[in-house]
Design an enzyme around this catalytic site. Structure first.
Site, PDB file in Angstrom:
ATOM      1  N   THR A 111      19.849  63.609  41.499  1.00  0.00           N
ATOM      2  CA  THR A 111      19.416  63.252  40.137  1.00  0.00           C
ATOM      3  C   THR A 111      20.592  63.464  39.189  1.00  0.00           C
ATOM      4  O   THR A 111      21.199  64.540  39.188  1.00  0.00           O
ATOM      5  CB  THR A 111      18.223  64.149  39.714  1.00  0.00           C
ATOM      6  OG1 THR A 111      17.164  63.936  40.638  1.00  0.00           O
ATOM      7  CG2 THR A 111      17.747  63.820  38.310  1.00  0.00           C
ATOM      8  N   GLU A 154      11.817  67.367  45.495  1.00  0.00           N
ATOM      9  CA  GLU A 154      11.806  68.839  45.544  1.00  0.00           C
ATOM     10  C   GLU A 154      10.781  69.356  46.563  1.00  0.00           C
ATOM     11  O   GLU A 154      10.127  70.375  46.354  1.00  0.00           O
ATOM     12  CB  GLU A 154      11.637  69.423  44.139  1.00  0.00           C
ATOM     13  CG  GLU A 154      12.872  69.081  43.314  1.00  0.00           C
ATOM     14  CD  GLU A 154      13.064  69.870  42.053  1.00  0.00           C
ATOM     15  OE1 GLU A 154      12.501  70.968  41.941  1.00  0.00           O
ATOM     16  OE2 GLU A 154      13.820  69.389  41.193  1.00  0.00           O
TER      17      GLU A 154
HETATM   18  N1  COS Z   1      12.987  82.047  49.187  1.00  0.00           N
HETATM   19  C1  COS Z   1      13.983  82.776  49.759  1.00  0.00           C
HETATM   20  N2  COS Z   1      14.255  82.760  51.074  1.00  0.00           N
HETATM   21  C2  COS Z   1      13.490  81.955  51.842  1.00  0.00           C
HETATM   22  C3  COS Z   1      12.448  81.179  51.322  1.00  0.00           C
HETATM   23  C4  COS Z   1      12.218  81.250  49.938  1.00  0.00           C
HETATM   24  N3  COS Z   1      11.241  80.526  49.357  1.00  0.00           N
HETATM   25  N4  COS Z   1      11.862  80.495  52.333  1.00  0.00           N
HETATM   26  C5  COS Z   1      12.514  80.832  53.453  1.00  0.00           C
HETATM   27  N5  COS Z   1      13.490  81.729  53.150  1.00  0.00           N
HETATM   28  C6  COS Z   1      14.446  82.350  54.078  1.00  0.00           C
HETATM   29  C7  COS Z   1      13.775  82.817  55.352  1.00  0.00           C
HETATM   30  O1  COS Z   1      13.310  84.135  55.211  1.00  0.00           O
HETATM   31  C8  COS Z   1      14.909  82.722  56.342  1.00  0.00           C
HETATM   32  O2  COS Z   1      15.745  83.840  56.149  1.00  0.00           O
HETATM   33  P1  COS Z   1      16.634  84.512  57.361  1.00  0.00           P
HETATM   34  O3  COS Z   1      17.934  83.805  57.330  1.00  0.00           O
HETATM   35  O4  COS Z   1      16.780  85.923  56.938  1.00  0.00           O
HETATM   36  O5  COS Z   1      15.899  84.301  58.632  1.00  0.00           O
HETATM   37  C9  COS Z   1      15.675  81.496  55.856  1.00  0.00           C
HETATM   38  O6  COS Z   1      15.359  81.341  54.481  1.00  0.00           O
HETATM   39  C10 COS Z   1      15.296  80.239  56.593  1.00  0.00           C
HETATM   40  O7  COS Z   1      13.914  80.077  56.501  1.00  0.00           O
HETATM   41  P2  COS Z   1      13.085  79.180  57.500  1.00  0.00           P
HETATM   42  O8  COS Z   1      13.429  79.535  58.907  1.00  0.00           O
HETATM   43  O9  COS Z   1      11.665  79.240  57.078  1.00  0.00           O
HETATM   44  O10 COS Z   1      13.727  77.749  57.170  1.00  0.00           O
HETATM   45  P3  COS Z   1      13.376  76.315  57.704  1.00  0.00           P
HETATM   46  O11 COS Z   1      14.644  75.653  58.034  1.00  0.00           O
HETATM   47  O12 COS Z   1      12.293  76.379  58.729  1.00  0.00           O
HETATM   48  O13 COS Z   1      12.834  75.539  56.387  1.00  0.00           O
HETATM   49  C11 COS Z   1      11.476  74.914  54.563  1.00  0.00           C
HETATM   50  C12 COS Z   1      11.950  76.034  55.485  1.00  0.00           C
HETATM   51  C13 COS Z   1      10.719  73.828  55.285  1.00  0.00           C
HETATM   52  C14 COS Z   1      10.556  75.591  53.560  1.00  0.00           C
HETATM   53  C15 COS Z   1      12.675  74.326  53.803  1.00  0.00           C
HETATM   54  O14 COS Z   1      13.527  73.644  54.691  1.00  0.00           O
HETATM   55  C16 COS Z   1      12.303  73.373  52.683  1.00  0.00           C
HETATM   56  O15 COS Z   1      11.896  73.799  51.606  1.00  0.00           O
HETATM   57  N6  COS Z   1      12.484  72.054  52.913  1.00  0.00           N
HETATM   58  C17 COS Z   1      12.317  71.069  51.852  1.00  0.00           C
HETATM   59  C18 COS Z   1      13.594  70.905  51.133  1.00  0.00           C
HETATM   60  C19 COS Z   1      13.407  70.189  49.855  1.00  0.00           C
HETATM   61  O16 COS Z   1      12.558  70.528  49.041  1.00  0.00           O
HETATM   62  N7  COS Z   1      14.239  69.189  49.636  1.00  0.00           N
HETATM   63  C20 COS Z   1      14.227  68.406  48.454  1.00  0.00           C
HETATM   64  C21 COS Z   1      15.411  68.767  47.635  1.00  0.00           C
HETATM   65  S1  COS Z   1      15.378  68.012  46.099  1.00  0.00           S
HETATM   66  S2  COS Z   1      16.265  66.290  46.440  1.00  0.00           S
END
Ligand code: COS
Length: 384
Positions: free
Chosen positions: A158, A363
């Site tokens: 954006t 997002e």
């Molecule tokens: N805040 C802080 N830390 C977080 C968190 C949050 N909300 N959610 C997860 N974490 C941490 C986890 O605890 C984990 O930490 P460790 O490294 O200590 O293990 C790490 O981040 C990775 O978490 P997780 O294994 O759950 O990650 P995933 O790759 O499975 O993905 C999702 C998690 C699906 C929630 C994430 O990839 C996501 O939000 N995807 C969508 C992205 C998005 O919104 N894109 C659009 C961008 S705007 S164009």
């Protein structure tokens, strides 16, 4: 809406509402039609403190908190959802730097974001092959003698062609998965930074969404934001807050569509009476009004939790999921109430219908929000 607001929160809402109705509303349809960027409008928003609503006063923000921010976003989106989208990302970046930046990064960049010197700011996380799964990103930052070299392509940025500052996520340790990703502060006019393409979108046509190519962009040592290899969590934390902004945007768009539908249904007569008095129409509007209040309360709850420093990830996802899903349904109904007229550009509900659709996608899609909510349910059940 029953949710006790402080004087300051009401002041921010009033400021945003007055500005949106006086300055944004008159040109919104034309900017949409011409795909015109709201440059002058953003300068005024900076002057009102609305590019950093929750950012500390010492860095040029309004320091009014997340609830005030959610209220302001609703008001902007009510009149011009494109402006709300740009402002939402700009606030997200300003807040992120003011939370995790070094003192020098804060002082250098945040006042320029909030004050409008950078025009707006961008958040470059997604890539052509890494959207819902940003940990799979390919953009990389390599160490050089004087700092970093950034190479890769970012998608769905954006304002990426306008922003004076872009936060870019890149792999800094290819063997470490999500624990090898870092965030960088990249000036918008960097050498080697190219706008590959601007998307021709269904809605939010007054905002730009671009693909950016980083062709060996050289960055100084102090471009690293937050700790090395810890950037993935920063992105997720920023997105948690950003989702309150998108939920609020959905509420604002939907409220404008509902108000338009009620007005139309009171004026339009068929079978000898105003169509709102036909139960079929009245019932639809009753559902819409109920969804909208529920969505707004979820937004404000998430914002309140964020503001008091409590966990709010699940609640932000719930607010975004519910608000966006229902706002899309609501805009469809509002268009239906207008009948054939709703399908024309003569009535603003047509723009709302197009603008609102992306709130279920960006997002974090609705499917991602459900993943976040479900994972939090598991955590809560296991006492974490
Ligand atoms: N805040 C802080 N830390 C977080 C968190 C949050 N909300 N959610 C997860 N974490 C941490 C986890 O605890 C984990 O930490 P460790 O490294 O200590 O293990 C790490 O981040 C990775 O978490 P997780 O294994 O759950 O990650 P995933 O790759 O499975 O993905 C999702 C998690 C699906 C929630 C994430 O990839 C996501 O939000 N995807 C969508 C992205 C998005 O919104 N894109 C659009 C961008 S705007 S164009």
């Amino acid at each position: 809406m029953q949710f006790e607001l402080s004087e300051e929160q009401m002041l921010i809402r009033r400021t945003a509402r007055d500005f949106a109705r006086r300055t944004l509303a008159p040109g919104a349809a034309e900017r949409d039609r011409l795909s015109e960027f709201p440059g002058p409008e953003l300068r005024e928003l900076a002057g009102l403190g609305l590019l950093g609503v929750a950012v500390p006063d010492r860095l040029g923000g309004a320091e009014a908190g997340a609830v005030a921010y959610a209220l302001a976003m609703q008001e902007l989106a009510y009149c011009d959802a494109s402006v709300a989208a740009i402002v939402s990302v700009t606030n997200m970046v300003a807040e992120l730097i003011s939370r995790v930046g070094t003192e020098a990064q804060q002082r250098t960049h945040v006042p320029r974001v909030t004050g409008g010197e950078y025009e707006c700011a961008s958040f470059a996380l997604s890539e052509p092959q890494a959207g819902s799964d940003p940990a799979a990103m390919a953009t990389r930052a390599e160490r050089t003698a004087s700092g970093w070299r950034l190479t890769g392509t970012k998608q769905w940025v954006t304002s990426g062609d306008r922003a004076g500052l872009i936060v870019v996520w890149a792999v800094t340790d290819a063997k470490a998965g999500h624990r090898g990703i870092s965030a960088f502060l990249v000036p918008g006019k960097s050498e080697g930074l190219h706008v590959n393409r601007a998307e021709d979108k269904m809605g939010l046509r007054g905002s730009t969404t671009v693909q950016l190519n980083f062709d060996g962009v050289e960055l100084a040592d102090d471009a690293l934001l937050g700790e090395l290899d810890q950037g993935f969590k920063l992105a997720l934390i920023a997105l948690d807050g950003g989702r309150i902004g998108i939920a609020s945007q959905a509420v604002g768009i939907a409220r404008s569509a509902l108000d338009a539908a009620i007005k139309y249904a009171l004026e339009r007569e068929q079978f000898g009476r105003a169509i709102i008095n036909h139960q079929a129409v009245g019932n639809m509007l009753a559902d819409c009004a109920t969804w909208l209040d529920a969505a707004e309360l979820l937004c404000l709850r998430a914002a309140r939790l964020k503001e008091i420093g409590a966990r709010f990830s699940k609640e932000a996802s719930m607010a975004k999921l519910f608000a966006s899903e229902h706002a899309v349904k609501l805009c469809d109904i509002a268009l239906q109430v207008h009948g054939g007229y709703g399908y024309t550009r003569d009535f603003p509900v047509e723009r709302a219908y197009r603008d609102v659709r992306v709130t279920k996608i960006y997002e974090g899609t609705s499917e991602i929000q459900r993943i976040v909510i479900a994972r939090n349910l598991i955590k809560e059940a296991s006492g974490e």
